[in-house]
Design a protein around this motif. Structure first.
Motif, PDB file in Angstrom:
ATOM      1  N   TRP A 128      25.198  81.233 -48.998  1.00  0.00           N
ATOM      2  CA  TRP A 128      24.554  80.237 -49.575  1.00  0.00           C
ATOM      3  C   TRP A 128      25.255  79.147 -48.942  1.00  0.00           C
ATOM      4  N   GLU A 129      25.587  79.169 -47.824  1.00  0.00           N
ATOM      5  CA  GLU A 129      26.329  77.817 -47.235  1.00  0.00           C
ATOM      6  C   GLU A 129      25.441  77.165 -46.164  1.00  0.00           C
ATOM      7  N   MET A 130      25.286  75.931 -45.969  1.00  0.00           N
ATOM      8  CA  MET A 130      24.429  75.123 -45.052  1.00  0.00           C
ATOM      9  C   MET A 130      25.252  75.348 -43.845  1.00  0.00           C
ATOM     10  N   LYS A 131      24.499  75.802 -42.655  1.00  0.00           N
ATOM     11  CA  LYS A 131      25.149  75.744 -41.374  1.00  0.00           C
ATOM     12  C   LYS A 131      24.276  74.827 -40.649  1.00  0.00           C
ATOM     13  N   SER A 132      25.145  74.122 -39.753  1.00  0.00           N
ATOM     14  CA  SER A 132      24.173  73.223 -38.559  1.00  0.00           C
ATOM     15  C   SER A 132      24.914  73.398 -37.412  1.00  0.00           C
ATOM     16  N   TYR A 133      24.091  73.554 -36.208  1.00  0.00           N
ATOM     17  CA  TYR A 133      24.542  73.664 -34.765  1.00  0.00           C
ATOM     18  C   TYR A 133      23.841  72.726 -34.121  1.00  0.00           C
ATOM     19  N   VAL A 134      24.484  72.106 -32.905  1.00  0.00           N
ATOM     20  CA  VAL A 134      23.885  71.457 -31.863  1.00  0.00           C
ATOM     21  C   VAL A 134      23.407  72.704 -31.029  1.00  0.00           C
ATOM     22  N   LEU A 135      21.981  72.858 -30.831  1.00  0.00           N
ATOM     23  CA  LEU A 135      21.326  73.887 -29.869  1.00  0.00           C
ATOM     24  C   LEU A 135      21.250  73.772 -28.509  1.00  0.00           C
ATOM     25  N   GLN A 136      20.797  72.516 -28.138  1.00  0.00           N
ATOM     26  CA  GLN A 136      20.839  72.126 -26.723  1.00  0.00           C
ATOM     27  C   GLN A 136      20.536  70.661 -26.493  1.00  0.00           C
ATOM     28  N   THR A 137      20.686  70.445 -25.284  1.00  0.00           N
ATOM     29  CA  THR A 137      20.550  69.133 -24.766  1.00  0.00           C
ATOM     30  C   THR A 137      19.904  69.201 -23.310  1.00  0.00           C
ATOM     31  N   ARG A 138      18.504  68.825 -23.314  1.00  0.00           N
ATOM     32  CA  ARG A 138      17.684  69.144 -22.084  1.00  0.00           C
ATOM     33  C   ARG A 138      17.379  67.828 -21.325  1.00  0.00           C
ATOM     34  N   ALA A 139      17.374  67.783 -20.185  1.00  0.00           N
ATOM     35  CA  ALA A 139      16.981  66.285 -19.465  1.00  0.00           C
ATOM     36  C   ALA A 139      15.397  66.355 -19.456  1.00  0.00           C
ATOM     37  N   HIS A 168      26.095  70.046 -17.264  1.00  0.00           N
ATOM     38  CA  HIS A 168      27.375  70.047 -17.825  1.00  0.00           C
ATOM     39  C   HIS A 168      27.327  69.106 -18.986  1.00  0.00           C
ATOM     40  N   ALA A 169      26.733  68.168 -18.897  1.00  0.00           N
ATOM     41  CA  ALA A 169      26.501  67.130 -20.213  1.00  0.00           C
ATOM     42  C   ALA A 169      25.921  68.083 -21.566  1.00  0.00           C
ATOM     43  N   ASP A 170      25.078  68.941 -21.307  1.00  0.00           N
ATOM     44  CA  ASP A 170      24.607  70.111 -22.155  1.00  0.00           C
ATOM     45  C   ASP A 170      25.748  70.875 -22.647  1.00  0.00           C
ATOM     46  N   GLN A 171      26.713  71.485 -21.766  1.00  0.00           N
ATOM     47  CA  GLN A 171      27.464  72.534 -22.115  1.00  0.00           C
ATOM     48  C   GLN A 171      28.775  71.562 -22.969  1.00  0.00           C
ATOM     49  N   LEU A 172      29.075  70.324 -22.640  1.00  0.00           N
ATOM     50  CA  LEU A 172      30.202  69.527 -23.286  1.00  0.00           C
ATOM     51  C   LEU A 172      29.705  69.280 -24.575  1.00  0.00           C
ATOM     52  N   LEU A 173      28.396  68.702 -24.823  1.00  0.00           N
ATOM     53  CA  LEU A 173      27.762  68.403 -26.071  1.00  0.00           C
ATOM     54  C   LEU A 173      27.905  69.512 -27.011  1.00  0.00           C
ATOM     55  N   PHE A 174      27.447  70.709 -26.397  1.00  0.00           N
ATOM     56  CA  PHE A 174      27.323  71.849 -27.316  1.00  0.00           C
ATOM     57  C   PHE A 174      28.642  72.499 -27.701  1.00  0.00           C
ATOM     58  N   LEU A 175      29.608  72.270 -26.809  1.00  0.00           N
ATOM     59  CA  LEU A 175      30.869  72.747 -27.116  1.00  0.00           C
ATOM     60  C   LEU A 175      31.792  72.046 -28.458  1.00  0.00           C
TER      61      LEU A 175
END
Length: 666
Positions: free
Chosen positions: A246-257, A653-660
């Motif tokens: 019962w913990e709220m989890k949030s993730y950035v999934l992806q950033t697509r051009a 690369h922008a997607d990978q850096l934001l995700f990490l």
């Protein structure tokens, strides 16, 4: 006997003479050698006797090597200087030839005193970049060694979490730091990090996020579009869910051009691709977006449930109020004043001087931003706080000559105060929705209803306040009118133990909401006749593993095919699923409400065994965020990554850096 001839006698005498001469030479050579040895022994004895009378002194302070902690020099007879031809070992008092370097001393320690070798390494002298002698005897770390891989991974994490460019590994200062920390390590190239290390970290973190998403009952997705400094369009997705604890989890999934035009159909394709890539269709995703028409059309075309961002709704309603003529006039005047004090050094100094004189906080004036309505509210509030100091500064001689048409009348100040008071409920609601921990959609319906009541005009309101309230009320009244969206918001509020009484609804609407909840709970019971909290062993024993297991399963499957429609899942007894759901909802309604300051997820964690059906529904509703601010927060991070110096960074690369940056745990 024949007498010997004279010739033979002469030969014998010559041979004897030669033998005698040889023996005499050997004796003389031996005598000379003995004499030399005696002289040498006497000299050494004299030297030792002299050494015993001399003091062994430390090497000069200019000798930086640590080896000199174990060697010294004898002083001359008169004690005025050091005899540096030989260094004297302080351990065994042996003499070691000194030729201007420490090689002989190191050899002596290695051969006779190996336990002191670790303490005799060379330290850095006046040049910090100069390596020590021991460095040349240490091999470089192999790239595949555990130590080298650990350091490489650490540099990659530093890049991602610190939003550092790949070119950081070519930075002179960074390379000096790494050489100081580990001289044996060769830093990989920027290409190695961009093409191998960072993608490997991305794949590893992505697998972790996918594993976490597999346990989610339902997910809420936020998405929004933005444009980088390189004039490239992107679409960012974030996911939100409640885990088993019962913990709220949030993730950035992806950033697509997005290279296509931002039509509803094109955005719908991007939404579907994101859901397919992360296998979220079984999770019944709900999208939360702003009120842009193309986003609303895209979600409808993709076939997903849609909730409009409440923070965006508040911004639209408040922006409409800021366009009221009297309000816009006050904002323009205050904006000119704050802009002047930001640009004028003499004006800023006069303001500080008057703040100190009047005992006011040394706060700077605020200038509003067009896209954020609350910045206009903060600008006027700060002006009212600093009004005495501002007026005094504007009247000072050094400022008055540079300022024209900036003074506010008494009527303007009264209008500013009325505006701040009328917009205060909107500010409170905006702060609630934009807090760092994403609020769920359960707060939308209560806040929306409360703001409609707060913006209802009364006879005591001034004309300006009445106009502001009317503008806000008209805009809020047309939001969340679709039945699907309305039902989702109301049921989510009912499943929040803070709002379960639904005081913002009429009794008929409350009854209707709980009837729909009961229907959903009964459907869960029918789909899973033994939900969490029930004991399966009361009705069915586990079959032992035997050779007849396959036959037994086939017979049960046949019974289901033949009698499944007649004997539907009736919870193994006479109690129907509807009755069980009704009883659970009644017990839930009778329990006391949770205080507004408490966390509803913690309450459900402690009560999930008491309300097994409703807790599962709460799991599926309270995970949906009430705002898309989470996706918008990524934009500021992206601005740090895709900066003016890194405008050529590829979308991948922008997607990978934001995700990490957002998802990787150290």
């Amino acid at each position: 006997m024949r007498p010997r001839s004279r010739l033979m006698e002469a030969e014998d005498r010559g041979r004897a003479l030669r033998d005698w001469t040889k023996r005499a030479g050997e004796e003389e050579e031996y005598a000379h050698a003995y004499s030399a040895h005696a002289r040498t022994h006497k000299m050494e004895s004299d030297e030792e006797s002299r050494s015993e009378s001399r003091t062994l002194k430390d090497a000069p302070a200019t000798f930086k090597s640590k080896v000199w902690s174990h060697f010294g020099f004898y002083s001359s007879t008169d004690g005025t200087k050091l005899e540096k031809d030989f260094a004297i070992c302080k351990q065994c008092f042996s003499k070691v030839r000194y030729t201007g370097n420490t090689t002989n001393m190191h050899s002596h320690l290695t051969r006779h005193h190996p336990e002191l070798c670790e303490k005799a390494v060379v330290v850095v002298g006046s040049n910090p970049a100069q390596p020590g002698v021991d460095t040349f005897f240490k091999a470089k770390l192999p790239p595949g060694s555990a130590r080298a891989m650990s350091i490489t991974n650490g540099i990659a994490v530093y890049m991602c979490k610190g939003l550092r460019p790949y070119s950081e590994v070519e930075n002179e200062g960074f390379r000096f730091l790494m050489k100081t920390l580990e001289p044996r390590f060769d830093i990989p190239s920027r290409k190695h990090f961009a093409e191998k290390i960072i993608p490997a970290l991305y794949d590893q973190t992505k697998a972790t996020v996918k594993s976490a998403l597999e346990m989610a009952e339902r997910v809420g997705l936020t998405c929004d579009g933005w444009t980088s400094r390189a004039t490239e369009s992107y679409m960012t997705f974030t996911v939100h869910f409640i885990n088993e604890d019962w913990e709220m989890k949030s993730y950035v999934l992806q950033t697509r051009a997005m290279h296509e035009t931002h039509t509803g159909a094109n955005i719908a394709d991007v939404l579907k691709a994101a859901v397919d890539e992360w296998s979220l269709d079984p999770k019944k995703p709900v999208f939360v977006t702003d009120n842009a028409s193309n986003m609303c059309v895209a979600v409808d075309l993709a076939g997903y449930k849609h909730v409009r961002c409440f923070a965006h709704v508040l911004n639209l309603a408040s922006q409409r109020a800021l366009k009221v003529a009297a309000v816009a006039k006050v904002l323009a005047k205050v904006r000119r004043i704050s802009t002047f004090f930001h640009r004028s050094t003499s004006g800023a100094e006069a303001l500080k001087r008057n703040q100190n004189h009047l005992g006011l906080p040394r706060h700077k004036l605020i200038t509003d931003m067009p896209v954020r309505w609350n910045s206009a509210y903060e600008m006027v509030s700060r002006f009212l706080e600093q009004q005495p100091a501002v007026c005094a500064a504007l009247l000072s001689p050094e400022v008055r000559k540079n300022v024209t048409d900036c003074a506010l009348t008494e009527s303007d100040i009264s209008s500013a105060e009325e505006m701040v008071e009328a917009l205060r409920p909107m500010l409170v609601a905006t702060n609630i929705m934009c807090e760092e921990k994403n609020p769920t959609i359960s707060v939308i319906a209560p806040l929306h209803a409360q703001l409609l009541r707060d913006t209802t005009t009364t006879e005591e309101d001034s004309p300006l306040v009445r106009e502001i309230k009317r503008s806000i009320n008209q805009d809020l009244s047309k939001r969340y009118q679709s039945e699907v969206e309305k039902d989702l918001l109301r049921m989510s509020s009912a499943l929040d133990p803070r709002f379960k009484s639904l005081l913002f609804l009429s009794p008929e609407e409350v009854q209707e909401t709980y009837t729909k909840l009961q229907s959903k709970a009964a459907a869960l019971r029918e789909d899973d006749p033994v939900p969490c909290g029930d004991v399966q062993g009361d009705f069915e024993e586990e079959e032992p593993q035997s050779s007849q297991t396959s036959t037994t399963k086939k017979r049960k499957s046949a019974l289901v095919d033949l009698l499944g429609q007649t004997f539907k899942k009736t919870s193994y007894g006479t109690t129907s699923a509807t009755s069980i759901a009704e009883k659970e909802i009644k017990q839930y309604q009778d329990s006391p409400s949770l205080p507004l300051t408490e966390d509803p997820l913690l309450w459900w964690k402690s009560q999930q065994h008491v309300f097994p059906l409703l807790s599962k529904l709460a799991h599926m509703h309270l995970c949906i965020p009430g705002t898309s601010v989470a996706a918008e927060r990524v934009f500021s991070t992206a601005g740090d990554i895709i900066s003016a110096q890194r405008s050529s960074l590829t979308p991948e690369h922008a997607d990978q850096l934001l995700f990490l940056k957002k998802n990787m745990n150290i």
